[in-house]
Structures are given as C-alpha cells and as structure tokens.
Design a protein around this motif. Structure first.
Motif, PDB file in Angstrom:
ATOM      1  N   UNK A  53      53.120  57.844  46.086  1.00 41.16           N
ATOM      2  CA  UNK A  53      54.244  56.907  46.101  1.00 41.16           C
ATOM      3  C   UNK A  53      54.050  55.911  47.236  1.00 41.16           C
ATOM      4  N   UNK A  54      54.650  54.727  47.077  1.00 41.31           N
ATOM      5  CA  UNK A  54      54.473  53.662  48.058  1.00 41.31           C
ATOM      6  C   UNK A  54      55.619  52.671  48.024  1.00 41.31           C
ATOM      7  N   UNK A  55      55.752  51.914  49.101  1.00 37.29           N
ATOM      8  CA  UNK A  55      56.718  50.814  49.143  1.00 37.29           C
ATOM      9  C   UNK A  55      56.154  49.567  48.461  1.00 37.29           C
ATOM     10  N   UNK A  56      54.813  49.422  48.506  1.00 39.52           N
ATOM     11  CA  UNK A  56      54.167  48.232  47.948  1.00 39.52           C
ATOM     12  C   UNK A  56      52.887  48.614  47.238  1.00 39.52           C
ATOM     13  N   UNK A  57      52.766  48.197  46.002  1.00 40.73           N
ATOM     14  CA  UNK A  57      51.545  48.394  45.216  1.00 40.73           C
ATOM     15  C   UNK A  57      50.815  47.060  45.113  1.00 40.73           C
ATOM     16  N   UNK A  58      49.522  47.057  45.396  1.00 44.26           N
ATOM     17  CA  UNK A  58      48.720  45.837  45.321  1.00 44.26           C
ATOM     18  C   UNK A  58      47.615  46.017  44.286  1.00 44.26           C
ATOM     19  N   UNK A  59      47.544  45.088  43.357  1.00 47.55           N
ATOM     20  CA  UNK A  59      46.476  45.090  42.357  1.00 47.55           C
ATOM     21  C   UNK A  59      45.308  44.269  42.882  1.00 47.55           C
ATOM     22  N   UNK A  60      44.196  44.962  43.161  1.00 47.39           N
ATOM     23  CA  UNK A  60      42.942  44.300  43.527  1.00 47.39           C
ATOM     24  C   UNK A  60      41.844  44.888  42.662  1.00 47.39           C
ATOM     25  N   UNK A  61      42.213  45.186  41.407  1.00 49.45           N
ATOM     26  CA  UNK A  61      41.330  45.947  40.523  1.00 49.45           C
ATOM     27  C   UNK A  61      40.630  45.083  39.488  1.00 49.45           C
ATOM     28  N   UNK A  62      40.327  43.841  39.855  1.00 52.78           N
ATOM     29  CA  UNK A  62      39.422  43.034  39.056  1.00 52.78           C
ATOM     30  C   UNK A  62      40.082  42.159  38.014  1.00 52.78           C
ATOM     31  N   UNK A  63      39.242  41.398  37.319  1.00 54.07           N
ATOM     32  CA  UNK A  63      39.701  40.341  36.416  1.00 54.07           C
ATOM     33  C   UNK A  63      40.570  40.864  35.284  1.00 54.07           C
ATOM     34  N   UNK A  64      40.271  42.063  34.802  1.00 59.17           N
ATOM     35  CA  UNK A  64      41.066  42.653  33.722  1.00 59.17           C
ATOM     36  C   UNK A  64      41.886  43.806  34.302  1.00 59.17           C
ATOM     37  N   UNK A  65      42.738  43.468  35.251  1.00 64.40           N
ATOM     38  CA  UNK A  65      43.491  44.454  36.032  1.00 64.40           C
ATOM     39  C   UNK A  65      44.364  45.346  35.153  1.00 64.40           C
ATOM     40  N   UNK A  66      44.071  46.653  35.174  1.00 59.73           N
ATOM     41  CA  UNK A  66      44.900  47.589  34.416  1.00 59.73           C
ATOM     42  C   UNK A  66      46.267  47.755  35.062  1.00 59.73           C
ATOM     43  N   UNK A  67      46.341  47.610  36.390  1.00 59.64           N
ATOM     44  CA  UNK A  67      47.638  47.732  37.062  1.00 59.64           C
ATOM     45  C   UNK A  67      48.565  46.577  36.678  1.00 59.64           C
TER      46      UNK A  67
END
Length: 401
Positions: free
Chosen positions: A163-177
């Motif tokens: 769990x988190x206060x902030x989720x960051x998507x840095x998972x590439x061009x086709x980001x699943x997040x």
C-alpha cells in the motif's frame, strides 16, 4: 534492501518500473528527502550481467540532463559509461543545407553524453538495492491496483500486497498500471521503423554526433566507447525486413551509401534490432494518488534525441514536488502536489512533442518547396547563431521545468 518474504508492506511512494526513469525517481526522492520517505520499486527484469559489447543500446543525455543528475548526486552512477558529445552535425542528404553545434563555441565541456544502457542499468539496480530507504521488488510486476480515498493498494505477481500514498507509473510505453486506472493513450504512427546497431568506423568519431535527414527518415550516429558509434536509422516499414535480412557487409554498404564518408569506412556492424516509431502520449499525467513519468507519459520519435531527456525532466520535477510536500508536512500523494507537478510539466511536454513531430514531418517531406525551405534554414543556422539558439537550447535540455 531486497524484499523476499511474502507479506503486506506500506510505503510513502511505490514506483512501477525500475529502469532508468523509475530508478532515477527513487534515487532522487531518497536524495531530496534525506531518505525520510519510504520508496518501493517494482521491476520485472533483472539486469543482464554479461558484457553487452556490440549489442548494447544507448541513449543520449543532453547537457541539461547530465546537470540534473549531477545536482541530485546520481551522475556518478552513469559517468563511467558515458561518452561525451562535443559536436552535433546536422545535414540533409542530397542537399546543401547543414549546420553544426559545438560545445567549445558555447563555452561548455560537452553538449551531452551517450550512456550505454546495459551498464547503467546494472549500476542503478545495485544503487537501488543498497539505498537506505528504497525497497526493490525484482523480478516482480503489478497484477492488481485499487485506489481508495487515502491510499493505493497493489498486488504483485507473487501475491504480496503493498500500500502507498502515491503510485507512480514508470513502466514503459504500454504501461499496464495506466491501463489499470483507466488512463488512455493517444497514438500517432510516423510510418517509420528504427533500425539500431552499434558500428565501428575507420575514422575516430572524436565525440562527434551526426544526424542526417534522408527521404525515409533520419540517420543518427552517436559516439560511444571503444571507438564505436550507436546507430539509429529510420526507414519505411516495408523496407525494414529486407534491411534486417542483409549480411553485415551488405548492411554496412547500404548504410555507407546513405550516411556518407564523414567517419570513413564502416568497418563493423553489431547485432541489429528494430522497433516501430509511434508517438504515444498518456491522456493524463495525473489521477487520484497516481502520477505518470518517462515513457509511460510519452514516447517520442528518436529524432533530436529528446525522449529520455523529456522523461527525466518529468522524474526530477515529480521528485522535487514530492520532497516539497514532505518538507511542508503534507500528504505526498495528495492532489495539490500532483497539480503542481502537472502545471510544471505541461508546457515543456507540449513544446517538445510539437518540436520532434514537426521535425519528423518537415524533414521526411520530399516536396521541392519544403526541401528548399528546410535547407535554407539549415544553411542560415550555420551562419546566424541567433537562429540556431532555440533549437540548440532544447537539444541541450536547457528548458524551463
């Protein structure tokens, strides 16, 4: 630290993606908050420990990007794998227009550096593992993501729940997040394919980078270590399979015809790869307790080498805003912080996307008036430094964040 035992953990920030963008963000947060925020990095791939040699992929870091990494205390991680760009030579094949940009003329030590990604990736992976308040989940990936008013909960492929206060998507061009939270992507197909390889030339590159515009798209050669150069050759999609099927000698001959002899004879070509060139832009950079950075935010055409540099400015700006919220004892995932990040990033993002897309279409067009116009422009830039200044400034990454 390495996370192994299945359990539930809570972090201030979770970053999906531990490649250059995600790793830099984690290390920047650690540096700017003196490790007072807990960060988790979820990365699917373990860096390959074999020496990549001719098969290494590279990125060009602008002068401004190198300065940002220096200020964050991160530059030393990539400096051993950096080759300085002292000169950038831009030309239009078959026409008179050309211009050069020189570090010495600008009073700078370099215009940028070429970083070999395999080496840098291993170094960043080690730095994450050794950081005081960063937990690295690797190899792992996010399978579920749910958001509530005050937190984000994710499930990893091994069943662990974070769990988190902030989720960051840095998972590439086709980001699943991004897909999981419903952030769509705009796409524009440039109808070009990039051929990449490392090459050796008979003349030393002496820190000189070349960008040559052709009828099918740009050809770039960037200086690398051991006298090699990193090739990005943009061709039409129907041409790519034939180019990949050529022998190394035949491929070198074709490239020689297109690029010319400014680096002498092309002696050796490493393993070739290809990928389609598509502009992808996330429709939102922020959502509830969610931010998007790097290639997940936008993937650009490699012309002028702006993609990673734009993504790095995303990363550093977000880290600064997270650190500011922490210093002011605010929730580091609240919408006030996210809006500040968005407000700072939109102008640079829009301008850089417009510039790169404009260059692609402008230099790929073979109409006589446009061809004449761009060559007059290149010729004018070589004479009047004032005309060159805006392009040089953005190429060097010296832009407002």
């Amino acid at each position: 630290m390495d996370a192994t035992a299945p359990s539930t953990h809570t972090y201030d920030v979770i970053i999906a993606g531990g490649a250059m963008a995600g790793a830099t963000l984690a290390l920047a947060i650690e540096q700017l908050t003196q490790a007072q925020l807990s960060v988790a990095v979820v990365e699917a791939a373990i860096p390959d420990h074999a020496h990549p040699g001719y098969d290494a992929r590279s990125i060009a870091l602008s002068y401004g990007s190198c300065q940002l990494l220096e200020q964050l205390g991160i530059w030393h991680h990539v400096a051993p794998f950096a080759t300085a760009i002292n000169t950038i030579h831009v030309s239009d094949r078959g026409h008179f227009g050309l211009t050069e940009m020189n570090a010495s003329t600008e009073g700078l030590p370099y215009l940028g550096n070429v970083i070999e990604l395999a080496d840098a990736g291993r170094e960043f992976h080690q730095a994450l593992s050794q950081a005081k308040n960063i937990t690295l989940y690797c190899p792992s990936f996010v399978t579920e993501l749910t958001r509530e008013t005050d937190k984000v909960t994710i499930t990893l492929n091994d069943g662990q729940v974070l769990t988190t206060k902030l989720m960051v998507a840095a998972d590439g061009a086709l980001s699943s997040c991004c897909d999981m939270v419903g952030i769509a992507r705009h796409e524009h197909d440039f109808e070009q394919v990039a051929l990449i390889a490392n090459v050796t030339t008979s003349l030393p590159h002496q820190g000189k980078a070349f960008e040559r515009f052709t009828e099918t798209g740009p050809v770039a050669l960037l200086p690398m270590s051991e006298g090699r150069s990193s090739l990005v050759w943009c061709v039409k999609p129907h041409e790519a399979p034939d180019f990949l099927a050529l022998s190394d000698r035949e491929f070198a001959e074709k490239l020689q015809q297109t690029f010319g002899w400014r680096l002498g004879q092309l002696l050796h070509v490493g393993q070739r790869n290809s990928y389609p060139l598509i502009l992808r832009q996330a429709t939102q950079l922020i959502s509830h307790r969610f931010a998007v950075v790097g290639n997940a935010a936008q993937t650009l055409h490699p012309i002028a080498g702006q993609g990673f540099n734009l993504g790095l400015r995303d990363v550093v700006t977000l880290a600064e805003e997270i650190a500011k919220a922490h210093k002011e004892q605010q929730d580091c995932g609240n919408m006030i912080m996210l809006q500040r990040y968005l407000h700072r990033r939109e102008p640079d993002r829009d301008a850089t996307v417009a510039m790169t897309s404009g260059l692609v279409h402008g230099f790929s067009n073979t109409s006589a008036p446009l061809s004449l116009g761009r060559n007059l422009g290149l010729a004018a830039m070589s004479v009047f430094s004032g005309l060159k200044a805006p392009l040089l400034k953005r190429a060097m990454g010296l832009v407002e964040r």
